[in-house]
Design an enzyme around this catalytic site. Structure first.
Site, PDB file in Angstrom:
ATOM      1  CD  GLN A  48      19.277  -8.902  21.978  1.00  0.00           C
ATOM      2  OE1 GLN A  48      19.285  -9.432  23.123  1.00  0.00           O
ATOM      3  NE2 GLN A  48      18.534  -9.587  21.081  1.00  0.00           N
ATOM      4  CD  GLN A  79      24.426 -22.523  16.447  1.00  0.00           C
ATOM      5  OE1 GLN A  79      23.226 -22.819  16.918  1.00  0.00           O
ATOM      6  NE2 GLN A  79      24.937 -21.490  16.058  1.00  0.00           N
ATOM      7  CD  GLU A 123      15.956 -13.731  17.918  1.00  0.00           C
ATOM      8  OE1 GLU A 123      16.434 -14.730  18.009  1.00  0.00           O
ATOM      9  OE2 GLU A 123      15.818 -12.598  18.431  1.00  0.00           O
ATOM     10  CG  ASP A 173      19.696 -20.937  20.289  1.00  0.00           C
ATOM     11  OD1 ASP A 173      20.517 -20.741  21.221  1.00  0.00           O
ATOM     12  OD2 ASP A 173      20.101 -20.652  18.773  1.00  0.00           O
ATOM     13  CB  SER A 175      20.320 -14.261  25.101  1.00  0.00           C
ATOM     14  OG  SER A 175      18.903 -13.879  24.733  1.00  0.00           O
ATOM     15  CG  ASP A 176      23.073 -15.625  29.658  1.00  0.00           C
ATOM     16  OD1 ASP A 176      23.188 -16.951  29.527  1.00  0.00           O
ATOM     17  OD2 ASP A 176      24.413 -15.118  29.511  1.00  0.00           O
ATOM     18  CE1 TYR A 242      27.839 -19.111  23.925  1.00  0.00           C
ATOM     19  CE2 TYR A 242      27.069 -21.299  24.176  1.00  0.00           C
ATOM     20  CZ  TYR A 242      26.847 -20.243  23.578  1.00  0.00           C
ATOM     21  OH  TYR A 242      26.156 -20.031  22.434  1.00  0.00           O
TER      22      TYR A 242
HETATM   23  N1  SAM Z   1      22.611 -19.909  18.668  1.00  0.00           N
HETATM   24  C1  SAM Z   1      23.444 -19.050  19.728  1.00  0.00           C
HETATM   25  C2  SAM Z   1      24.726 -19.768  20.190  1.00  0.00           C
HETATM   26  O1  SAM Z   1      25.375 -20.353  19.247  1.00  0.00           O
HETATM   27  O2  SAM Z   1      25.178 -19.680  21.113  1.00  0.00           O
HETATM   28  C3  SAM Z   1      22.377 -18.648  21.134  1.00  0.00           C
HETATM   29  C4  SAM Z   1      22.056 -17.467  21.370  1.00  0.00           C
HETATM   30  S1  SAM Z   1      20.664 -16.791  20.204  1.00  0.00           S
HETATM   31  C5  SAM Z   1      21.331 -15.729  19.273  1.00  0.00           C
HETATM   32  C6  SAM Z   1      19.408 -16.172  21.341  1.00  0.00           C
HETATM   33  C7  SAM Z   1      18.467 -15.505  21.111  1.00  0.00           C
HETATM   34  O3  SAM Z   1      17.206 -15.564  21.578  1.00  0.00           O
HETATM   35  C8  SAM Z   1      18.709 -13.969  20.612  1.00  0.00           C
HETATM   36  O4  SAM Z   1      18.855 -13.844  19.333  1.00  0.00           O
HETATM   37  C9  SAM Z   1      17.710 -13.345  21.150  1.00  0.00           C
HETATM   38  O5  SAM Z   1      17.357 -12.153  20.506  1.00  0.00           O
HETATM   39  C10 SAM Z   1      16.724 -14.264  21.259  1.00  0.00           C
HETATM   40  N2  SAM Z   1      15.532 -14.355  22.144  1.00  0.00           N
HETATM   41  C11 SAM Z   1      15.954 -13.776  23.681  1.00  0.00           C
HETATM   42  N3  SAM Z   1      14.536 -13.532  24.197  1.00  0.00           N
HETATM   43  C12 SAM Z   1      13.553 -14.174  23.428  1.00  0.00           C
HETATM   44  C13 SAM Z   1      12.128 -14.028  23.546  1.00  0.00           C
HETATM   45  N4  SAM Z   1      11.508 -13.959  24.603  1.00  0.00           N
HETATM   46  N5  SAM Z   1      11.274 -14.521  22.444  1.00  0.00           N
HETATM   47  C14 SAM Z   1      12.188 -15.114  21.321  1.00  0.00           C
HETATM   48  N6  SAM Z   1      13.747 -14.861  20.991  1.00  0.00           N
HETATM   49  C15 SAM Z   1      14.258 -14.400  22.314  1.00  0.00           C
END
Ligand code: SAM
Length: 305
Positions: A48, A79, A123, A173, A175-176, A242
């Site tokens: 990304q 969080q 992650e 936790d 992403s979309d 958000y």
């Molecule tokens: N903690 C954030 C907040 O305060 O809004 C929420 C978003 S967090 C950064 C979402 C994470 O999920 C991202 O870093 C993304 O790289 C990760 N992610 C997405 N798809 C994933 C997958 N298939 N396996 C593991 N991590 C994933």
């Protein structure tokens, strides 16, 4: 040259100069904007686009593929809720898995629980971890807890390899569901979460906005009712940055000792995680119970699934 610069693909607006606008097919026809003081980082990982900017009113902001992940000002709301809703709903959580959450904020919150002995995090994107450590030290501090083990990889594959009944709690936790997180919203993923949990174990997953994503939520609820044989609940909270200003969570438990999510059995007021020199900014037991009260339009749909 199509006229789209790297900045524009990150949401730096050419319409309102000097502002970030969050434009996505997931919320067509609207775009929340923040005034940019300075762009601090722009990079492209294997998964990304990653950007950090200093906003004028929300502190530093982490953006992935043009979508706000956290801001220094309101990250506490997300969080604390995604972590303490599940962990305060069971007695003595010991083993916890975080999927996604590469910024470290959920780890910081899990680490408050002294009963917890082991925290795994999977992650997919190492760049998110590195950028968070550099620009969001008060969030990434979660990685410093000695109980934490970081696994860089796909959460779907990681969970498939977890021995049955390993964890007391799993926190997703993500992403979309456009991009690397798509599978984290699908039924096979929920099935491997259920398998990884002990009987009466709990999961809390990021579950989008009741104002924008009722169809996605309906599908998540339908899948979870088929997979989780304990309880299945939707909760929500407010996070101003958000889309639509709210975010929801799916809270489910596996068959076993019953879990009543609406009434925390491990309350922060008693378990000592909310201390004067490290106090919670958002979560408390009243807001925990209140989070499960839904507006009528959402309640009708969710209860019917
Ligand atoms: N903690 C954030 C907040 O305060 O809004 C929420 C978003 S967090 C950064 C979402 C994470 O999920 C991202 O870093 C993304 O790289 C990760 N992610 C997405 N798809 C994933 C997958 N298939 N396996 C593991 N991590 C994933």
């Amino acid at each position: 040259e199509n006229g789209v610069s790297a900045s524009e693909s990150d949401g730096i607006s050419s319409v309102i100069p000097g502002w970030f606008s969050e434009i996505s097919q997931m919320w067509p026809g609207e775009a929340h904007s923040l005034k940019v003081e300075k762009i601090l980082f722009q990079g492209k990982s294997d998964y990304q686009n990653v950007m950090v900017f200093q906003s004028s009113t929300y502190g530093k902001v982490l953006v992935l593929d043009g979508v706000i992940q956290l801001t220094e000002r309101d990250e506490c709301a997300y969080q604390e809720m995604i972590t303490h809703l599940p962990l305060c709903s069971i007695p003595n959580p010991k083993k916890v898995l975080v999927i996604g959450g590469g910024d470290g904020g959920v780890l910081r919150e899990v680490a408050r629980h002294s009963s917890v002995e082991k925290i795994d995090i999977c992650e997919i994107d190492k760049m998110v971890v590195d950028v968070s450590k550099e620009f969001f030290p008060r969030v990434a501090i979660g990685f410093e807890d000695p109980r934490v083990t970081l696994h860089v990889g796909d959460g779907v594959a990681f969970l498939k390899a977890v021995p049955e009944g390993t964890y007391d709690a799993v926190i997703v936790d993500s992403s979309d569901p456009i991009g690397p997180a798509q599978e984290l919203f699908e039924k096979p993923f929920f099935a491997s979460v259920a398998k990884a949990l002990r009987p009466g174990g709990v999961v809390c997953t990021q579950a989008e906005s009741i104002w924008l994503h009722m169809k996605i939520i309906e599908d998540i609820v339908t899948n979870c009712r088929q997979v989780f044989k304990g309880s299945v609940n939707y909760a929500w909270t407010t996070v101003p940055t958000y889309p639509s200003g709210v975010i929801g969570f799916m809270l489910c438990s596996t068959e076993g000792p019953p879990v009543d999510f609406k009434h925390p059995v491990n309350p922060v007021e008693v378990n000592g995680i909310d201390t004067p020199n490290n106090s919670l900014k958002f979560y408390n037991s009243e807001i925990h119970s209140a989070a499960f009260c839904l507006p009528s339009f959402a309640k009708k749909i969710i209860d019917s699934k």
